[in-house]
Design an enzyme around this catalytic site. Structure first.
Site, PDB file in Angstrom:
ATOM      1  N   GLY A   1       0.816  -1.216   0.000  1.00  0.00           N
ATOM      2  CA  GLY A   1       0.000   0.000   0.000  1.00  0.00           C
ATOM      3  C   GLY A   1       0.845   1.260   0.000  1.00  0.00           C
ATOM      4  N   ASP A   2       1.946   1.223   0.719  1.00  0.00           N
ATOM      5  CA  ASP A   2       2.884   2.345   0.739  1.00  0.00           C
ATOM      6  C   ASP A   2       3.378   2.633  -0.678  1.00  0.00           C
ATOM      7  OD1 ASP A   2       4.757   4.272   1.906  1.00  0.00           O
ATOM      8  OD2 ASP A   2       6.301   2.760   1.562  1.00  0.00           O
TER       9      ASP A   2
END
Length: 130
Positions: free
Chosen positions: A26-27
């Site tokens: 997600g980062d």
């Protein structure tokens, strides 16, 4: 490029992954989204692109973003956020307090979960709202 980035996990397998794995991807997804948006919408030089991107992807900004969108999330998404927030992470950030870091991890987990479960339409809605 689609084949290169193909996700080869079933939804059931993704649901069994640790929340920090969701946050890990997600980062990357969120940072790529922010950088792409800046390149598409500005004429900034790389150094200034980086400065602007950092404003959006730092832990405090992600925690604030999660707070803004939280009430718009489905129950499943809120559960993902809860699992991401409660994930045991032994890393302490340099430029954020522990609570901000927990909520930024939760935000990244949500983005990663939506990406890995191939919920592209919902992911785009949330990213555009951010």
């Amino acid at each position: 490029m689609e084949e290169f980035l193909e996700i080869k996990r079933t939804v059931e397998e993704v649901k069994l992954m640790p929340p920090l794995t969701w946050a890990y991807i997600g980062d990357c997804v969120y940072e790529l989204y922010v950088r792409t948006k800046l390149v598409n919408e500005t004429n900034l030089k790389p150094h200034y692109l980086h400065i602007e991107a950092i404003k959006k992807v730092k832990a405090k900004a992600q925690a604030e973003t999660l707070n803004k969108i939280y009430e718009e999330l489905t129950e499943e998404e809120k559960d993902v956020v809860r699992r991401g927030r409660n994930a045991e992470n032994h890393h302490l950030p340099k430029n954020a307090n522990v609570q901000e870091y927990m909520y930024s991890t939760a935000f990244e987990a949500l983005i990663g979960y939506l990406y890995l479960t191939k919920q592209e339409k919902r992911l785009k809605q949330i990213l555009d709202f951010c």
